[in-house]
Scaffold this motif. Sequence first.
Motif, PDB file in Angstrom:
ATOM      1  N   CYS A 151       0.202   3.302   3.624  1.00 62.79           N
ATOM      2  CA  CYS A 151       0.937   2.790   4.981  1.00 62.79           C
ATOM      3  C   CYS A 151       2.162   1.972   4.764  1.00 62.79           C
ATOM      4  N   CYS A 210      -6.940  -1.424   0.945  1.00 58.78           N
ATOM      5  CA  CYS A 210      -5.804  -1.898   1.775  1.00 58.78           C
ATOM      6  C   CYS A 210      -6.424  -2.222   3.210  1.00 58.78           C
ATOM      7  N   CYS A 219      -5.004  -0.116   6.485  1.00 58.72           N
ATOM      8  CA  CYS A 219      -5.262   1.466   6.464  1.00 58.72           C
ATOM      9  C   CYS A 219      -6.629   1.904   5.638  1.00 58.72           C
ATOM     10  N   CYS A 236       0.767  -1.415  -0.127  1.00 63.86           N
ATOM     11  CA  CYS A 236       0.100   0.030  -0.071  1.00 63.86           C
ATOM     12  C   CYS A 236       0.975   1.191  -0.031  1.00 63.86           C
TER      13      CYS A 236
HETATM   14 ZN   LIG Z   1      -2.669   0.878   3.665  1.00 62.71          ZN
END
Ligand SMILES: [Zn+2]
Length: 422
Positions: free
Chosen positions: A360, A381, A384, A357
Amino acid sequence: MDEQSGHSDDGDVAEAPGPDALQARAVEPADRVPPAGAGPFLPEKTAAPRAEADQTELPEVDPWAPAEDETSADQAATPDSVSAALSGTIPMPTASLQVKVEDFHFPALLNGLDFLNSAVESLARPGGSAPRDLKYAVLHLYTALEVLLKVRLEMHDPTLVWWTPERYSEAKHHAGDFKSCGAEHAIKRLNEHGLLEAELDPEDEELAALGQLRNRLTHFGTTGTTDAVRARALPVLLQLMTFLRLDVLPYVEDPIQASKAEREMGKIHIHARHLEEFVAHRKAEIADELRGHETRTILCRSCGQHAIVLPEGPAVDLTCLFCEKSYDGAGVEAAWDYLGESQHISISEGGSDLDCCSACHEHAVVAVSTAASPDTASYVCFNCDEVHDGVCAECNTAGGIVFPDGVYDMCHDCYQNRLDRF
Ligand SMILES: [Zn+2]
Ligand SMILES: [Zn+2]
Ligand SMILES: [Zn+2]
């Protein structure tokens, strides 16, 4: 992939597509359409040998039996439904000899319909089915599918029922001593020979998901709820009933067999209607909870319904509102559990990690189908909750994509790097 790659003995049960396949499916060409010029659907002359065979005095051997390990066991498991179907549809014989002949006489079409009736009867039972009934419902539905597809192939050309048609031998065929094609190949052949008015796709996701569930039950065992199995079975059942109505029943030449089949279909229709009502009722029960969360509601891999609402922030112990299947863990762990795979096994066997991701930097991005756009992949994701455009083919990072072409997407950074090199 562990149990998901299980195959039936004839190697024909397609693996259910993962979310990665969603995008490809969405842009698939119209090759599912039955070939043009399939012609008027008149009863075929090739159906004659079957009717002739039906009149022999010897008990007919189920030609499909050897290809499926579970078939004989299944038949043994349902003597009641078999005899019930027979006693309900055959006029009382007048001679004892006739009783013996009729008792053994179970042509493939009626055999397939009996499996189908057995499956829908237990799935439509009020109050749900016992776990054992649920298992046999799935096995019987899948067996019904395979048998009935092959019934249509056999009417047209018996060689097409063989895994390798070139090796066809009439004697072996009647003895049931051959390996038959599975559901996926049967659908391909029905399409290739212009035998379908109903739309059947050999790569249909619902058929594949049912095949996968059948494999897990046969080879590994699995857990699931009545609601999940009902939801998985219903679309396959509806497809199968359309196929029977358009492509099988009109071609049955033997009037006695045709009338028995019609009666079986009558029973199947009643159960199917109940099953539809159960599924619709369950959907209505959870509709309020799902409303307004369509972009964050993802497909449940157990029941095939869009009924898991992703929370804001990390995904933690996700639960399907439709079938109550739970996906345990938080963030990365939840992502792997959702996929039904193990990060450790995947990586130790040389597989890849999940996509990274860009927000994050955790490897927790999963391509999912959402209620808002069910036919295209959304890259979410699980750590996050960021939803990304796609995944860069260069650095495997999910984020903003420039010049997406669906094949070689590139993120801004990789695109810039490439420009700098030239
Ligand atoms: Zn993420
Ligand atoms: Zn579910
Ligand atoms: Zn990149």
